[in-house]
Design an enzyme around this catalytic site. Structure first.
Site, PDB file in Angstrom:
ATOM      1  CB  CYS A   7       5.283  -0.431   0.673  1.00 16.09           C
ATOM      2  SG  CYS A   7       3.731   0.348   1.113  1.00 16.09           S
TER       3      CYS A   7
ATOM      4  CB  CYS B 176       2.184   2.052  -1.297  1.00 15.86           C
ATOM      5  SG  CYS B 176       2.775   0.394  -1.523  1.00 15.86           S
TER       6      CYS B 176
ATOM      7  CE  LYS C  50       0.243   5.054  -5.190  1.00 15.67           C
ATOM      8  NZ  LYS C  50       0.371   3.685  -5.653  1.00 15.67           N
TER       9      LYS C  50
ATOM     10  CE1 TYR D 281      -2.678  -2.255  -8.912  1.00 15.84           C
ATOM     11  CE2 TYR D 281      -1.628  -3.809 -10.409  1.00 15.84           C
ATOM     12  CZ  TYR D 281      -2.561  -3.539  -9.425  1.00 15.84           C
ATOM     13  OH  TYR D 281      -3.371  -4.532  -8.963  1.00 15.84           O
TER      14      TYR D 281
ATOM     15  CD  GLU E 139      -0.919   3.698  -8.739  1.00 18.43           C
ATOM     16  OE1 GLU E 139       0.284   3.705  -8.393  1.00 18.43           O
ATOM     17  OE2 GLU E 139      -1.787   3.034  -8.140  1.00 18.43           O
TER      18      GLU E 139
ATOM     19  CG  HIS F 262     -29.720  10.479  -0.394  1.00 22.20           C
ATOM     20  ND1 HIS F 262     -29.334  10.233  -1.691  1.00 22.20           N
ATOM     21  CD2 HIS F 262     -30.368  11.681  -0.403  1.00 22.20           C
ATOM     22  CE1 HIS F 262     -29.747  11.222  -2.468  1.00 22.20           C
ATOM     23  NE2 HIS F 262     -30.368  12.113  -1.709  1.00 22.20           N
TER      24      HIS F 262
ATOM     25  CD  GLU G 126     -27.334   7.678  -2.482  1.00 21.69           C
ATOM     26  OE1 GLU G 126     -28.452   7.341  -2.070  1.00 21.69           O
ATOM     27  OE2 GLU G 126     -26.994   8.874  -2.594  1.00 21.69           O
TER      28      GLU G 126
HETATM   29  P1  NDP Z   1       2.250  -4.022 -14.050  1.00 24.87           P
HETATM   30  O1  NDP Z   1       2.456  -5.470 -13.984  1.00 24.87           O
HETATM   31  O2  NDP Z   1       1.064  -3.415 -13.392  1.00 24.87           O
HETATM   32  O3  NDP Z   1       2.210  -3.552 -15.565  1.00 24.87           O
HETATM   33  C1  NDP Z   1       3.290  -3.760 -16.406  1.00 24.87           C
HETATM   34  C2  NDP Z   1       2.958  -3.133 -17.731  1.00 24.87           C
HETATM   35  O4  NDP Z   1       4.123  -3.113 -18.526  1.00 24.87           O
HETATM   36  C3  NDP Z   1       1.912  -3.926 -18.501  1.00 24.87           C
HETATM   37  O5  NDP Z   1       1.118  -3.016 -19.220  1.00 24.87           O
HETATM   38  C4  NDP Z   1       2.769  -4.778 -19.433  1.00 24.87           C
HETATM   39  O6  NDP Z   1       2.127  -5.081 -20.625  1.00 24.87           O
HETATM   40  C5  NDP Z   1       3.896  -3.826 -19.737  1.00 24.87           C
HETATM   41  N1  NDP Z   1       5.149  -4.486 -20.091  1.00 24.87           N
HETATM   42  C6  NDP Z   1       5.739  -5.538 -19.500  1.00 24.87           C
HETATM   43  N2  NDP Z   1       6.910  -5.814 -20.078  1.00 24.87           N
HETATM   44  C7  NDP Z   1       7.068  -4.910 -21.065  1.00 24.87           C
HETATM   45  C8  NDP Z   1       8.066  -4.670 -22.029  1.00 24.87           C
HETATM   46  N3  NDP Z   1       9.161  -5.411 -22.083  1.00 24.87           N
HETATM   47  N4  NDP Z   1       7.903  -3.666 -22.908  1.00 24.87           N
HETATM   48  C9  NDP Z   1       6.792  -2.880 -22.858  1.00 24.87           C
HETATM   49  N5  NDP Z   1       5.817  -3.058 -21.975  1.00 24.87           N
HETATM   50  C10 NDP Z   1       5.941  -4.065 -21.079  1.00 24.87           C
HETATM   51  O7  NDP Z   1       3.623  -3.372 -13.520  1.00 24.87           O
HETATM   52  P2  NDP Z   1       4.011  -1.986 -12.864  1.00 24.87           P
HETATM   53  O8  NDP Z   1       5.437  -1.797 -13.207  1.00 24.87           O
HETATM   54  O9  NDP Z   1       3.036  -0.913 -13.215  1.00 24.87           O
HETATM   55  O10 NDP Z   1       3.886  -2.275 -11.317  1.00 24.87           O
HETATM   56  C11 NDP Z   1       4.605  -3.361 -10.744  1.00 24.87           C
HETATM   57  C12 NDP Z   1       3.818  -4.021  -9.657  1.00 24.87           C
HETATM   58  O11 NDP Z   1       3.797  -3.179  -8.522  1.00 24.87           O
HETATM   59  C13 NDP Z   1       2.347  -4.243 -10.017  1.00 24.87           C
HETATM   60  O12 NDP Z   1       2.150  -5.486 -10.622  1.00 24.87           O
HETATM   61  C14 NDP Z   1       1.677  -4.162  -8.694  1.00 24.87           C
HETATM   62  O13 NDP Z   1       1.603  -5.435  -8.156  1.00 24.87           O
HETATM   63  C15 NDP Z   1       2.567  -3.278  -7.858  1.00 24.87           C
HETATM   64  N6  NDP Z   1       1.974  -1.953  -7.721  1.00 24.87           N
HETATM   65  C16 NDP Z   1       0.772  -1.822  -7.096  1.00 24.87           C
HETATM   66  C17 NDP Z   1       0.191  -0.589  -6.958  1.00 24.87           C
HETATM   67  C18 NDP Z   1      -1.130  -0.475  -6.303  1.00 24.87           C
HETATM   68  O14 NDP Z   1      -1.547  -1.424  -5.629  1.00 24.87           O
HETATM   69  N7  NDP Z   1      -1.873   0.617  -6.478  1.00 24.87           N
HETATM   70  C19 NDP Z   1       0.831   0.631  -7.443  1.00 24.87           C
HETATM   71  C20 NDP Z   1       2.068   0.379  -8.102  1.00 24.87           C
HETATM   72  C21 NDP Z   1       2.613  -0.866  -8.225  1.00 24.87           C
HETATM   73  P3  NDP Z   1       1.260  -6.439 -20.773  1.00 24.87           P
HETATM   74  O15 NDP Z   1      -0.015  -6.199 -20.068  1.00 24.87           O
HETATM   75  O16 NDP Z   1       1.125  -6.530 -22.260  1.00 24.87           O
HETATM   76  O17 NDP Z   1       2.077  -7.540 -20.185  1.00 24.87           O
END
Ligand code: NDP
Length: 448
Positions: free
Chosen positions: A44, A49, A52, A179, A183, A437, A442
């Site tokens: 983080c 976080c 980022k 995510y 982002e 307001h 709101e």
């Molecule tokens: P996420 O779990 O958010 O998303 C992963 C994405 O990758 C999904 O769209 C998934 O598709 C896809 N995916 C998974 N495996 C494959 C693959 N083999 N080939 C192609 N696509 C694939 O993961 P992130 O990496 O974005 O982030 C990791 C974690 O970090 C998040 O789950 C979150 O908990 C945390 N995070 C939180 C943030 C915040 O709170 N703002 C910011 C950044 C990270 P599908 O949906 O089809 O499985």
């Protein structure tokens, strides 16, 4: 602690969960040590976080500087200098790392800046060879980006490397629809890169309300993000100074950088888990009970290495609950209901509670209210970008069971609104609240 043990608690990993558990256990009077092989602060603070969010702020200036003209400001030259922002962000990360280290030291937590490996239920071996014993061991080693095994994957980067890029890529391909992908798509687009987002299906951010996600896609397309849905990368080749990305589902792509954001896997390898008898669950994460206890009674785990909810505030709560329960005699279990979350895309979206779909499945009869509006600032700026707020209400009880929003400052607004959902307030409580307001928030109390 028995007379033979060096510490009451030995923590492996100084990230959000590990630091909180160490500090609180020490404050409860325990003798605590923590081992960290990389940098104090964890994902983080060091490469997640915090840096980022600073990039998100940096990216937002692109829009503000554009919009400024309609507010009377003459901004003659706009030029973005990536190394300046990158180095300022990295310096801030270093400052925070030192603040986290000071917090541990001021609580008399011993810090070993090296890798620790379990050698038994009450012992670890440090990289230096030193053997240390402890009454309890907490594993808080987090997770790391998952990378698929495709040819040329060594040319790709992950969220670990993205903060260190030598130069801003003119063209970036981002893989994933979660995510991190959304982002960084927003961040690089605002910095001026040409952004292509490749997603394996046509569903993005699948745990979010899809009406809100659709709005993000609509705005992102308009801003210039090129989405390739139902597509995947087969191979990445270095060709001269650029990357050739061979695709299934769309034409091949050319890029200066390829960022994989396809989920994160728990850091469980070479930790000696086997030798200590710590079992993993089906997803390869450390199996724990409601008290964060692993299958070995003296070994516990919190945070992403347990793959319950991969969010910093959750790891912190787990670390706190562990320390309070076992060192403060305050038995505490984390309540995983109603965790607010946000995606810091451009614009950001935020959510708490049940989506409309989840509520219909769980409750049957549901009412939804929505407000689809253009923020006042956007209207004057001529920015045709609409916000969408949505309330999901249990029709039988009038209780608000979910709030979902996309628009400027949505995460800031939702944090306060999440209290209402957690407190099980009713739609009538929102209706009875005066509007403040003129604000965007709101809208939350004006939906009829
Ligand atoms: P996420 O779990 O958010 O998303 C992963 C994405 O990758 C999904 O769209 C998934 O598709 C896809 N995916 C998974 N495996 C494959 C693959 N083999 N080939 C192609 N696509 C694939 O993961 P992130 O990496 O974005 O982030 C990791 C974690 O970090 C998040 O789950 C979150 O908990 C945390 N995070 C939180 C943030 C915040 O709170 N703002 C910011 C950044 C990270 P599908 O949906 O089809 O499985």
């Amino acid at each position: 602690m028995s007379a033979r043990e060096d510490f009451d608690l030995f923590v492996i990993g100084a990230g959000s969960g590990g630091v909180r558990a160490s500090r609180i256990a020490a404050a409860h009077g325990a003798k605590v040590a923590v081992a960290e092989e990389f940098r104090v602060g964890g994902t983080c603070v060091i490469r997640g976080c915090v840096p980022k969010k600073l990039l998100v702020y940096g990216a937002h200036f692109a829009e503000d500087l554009n919009d400024a003209a309609m507010f009377g400001w003459d901004v003659p030259v706009k030029r973005f200098d990536w190394p300046v922002l990158r180095d300022n962000v990295l310096a801030e990360v270093t400052r925070l790392e030192s603040a986290y280290t000071d917090t541990l030291s001021s609580h008399d937590v011993s810090i070993f800046h090296e890798r620790a490996v379990l050698t038994g239920p009450n012992s670890v071996q440090l990289a230096s060879g030193k053997e240390v014993t402890a009454g309890k061991i907490l594993i808080a080693t987090g997770a790391r980006p998952a990378l698929p095994e495709i040819a040329g994957i060594e040319h790709a980067i992950t969220s670990n490397e993205v903060f260190l890029l030598e130069r801003l890529p003119k063209r970036i391909v981002i893989v994933g629809g979660g995510y991190i992908a959304n982002e960084f798509a927003g961040i690089f687009l605002e910095f001026g890169s040409q952004v292509t987002l490749v997603n394996r299906s046509d569903v993005m951010l699948r745990h979010y309300d899809q009406q809100i996600v659709d709005r993000l896609i609509q705005i992102s397309v308009k801003k210039g993000i090129d989405f390739k849905f139902n597509a995947q990368i087969d191979r990445i080749e270095q060709r001269g100074g650029r990357l050739h990305v061979a695709m299934t589902g769309c034409d091949d792509l050319q890029a200066d950088a390829v960022l994989f954001a396809t989920g994160r896997v728990p850091n469980v390898e070479e930790l000696g888990l086997d030798s200590a008898g710590v079992e993993l669950n089906a997803r390869g994460a450390i199996k724990v009970d409601e008290d964060n206890r692993s299958t070995v009674p003296s070994i516990f785990a919190v945070g992403d290495v347990t793959d319950r909810v991969q969010l910093t505030p959750v790891a912190i709560r787990e670390g706190q609950a562990f320390a309070d329960t076992f060192f403060g005699k305050i038995p505490t279990r984390v309540d995983y209901g109603c965790i607010p979350s946000a995606v810091f895309s451009h614009p950001p979206l935020a959510s708490v509670g049940l989506t409309e779909g989840q509520a219909r499945n769980k409750l049957g009869s549901v009412k939804t209210y929505s407000s689809d509006f253009r923020a006042m600032k956007n209207v004057l700026a001529g920015r045709n970008e609409r916000s969408l707020y949505k309330l999901v209400v249990d029709a039988a009880t009038d209780e608000i069971v979910g709030i979902h929003m996309i628009g400027p400052d949505a995460p800031e607004i939702l944090q306060a609104a999440a209290i209402a959902v957690k407190a099980k307030l009713k739609k009538s409580d929102f209706d009875a609240t005066f509007a403040l307001h003129p604000t965007m928030s709101e809208e939350l109390v004006l939906m009829r």
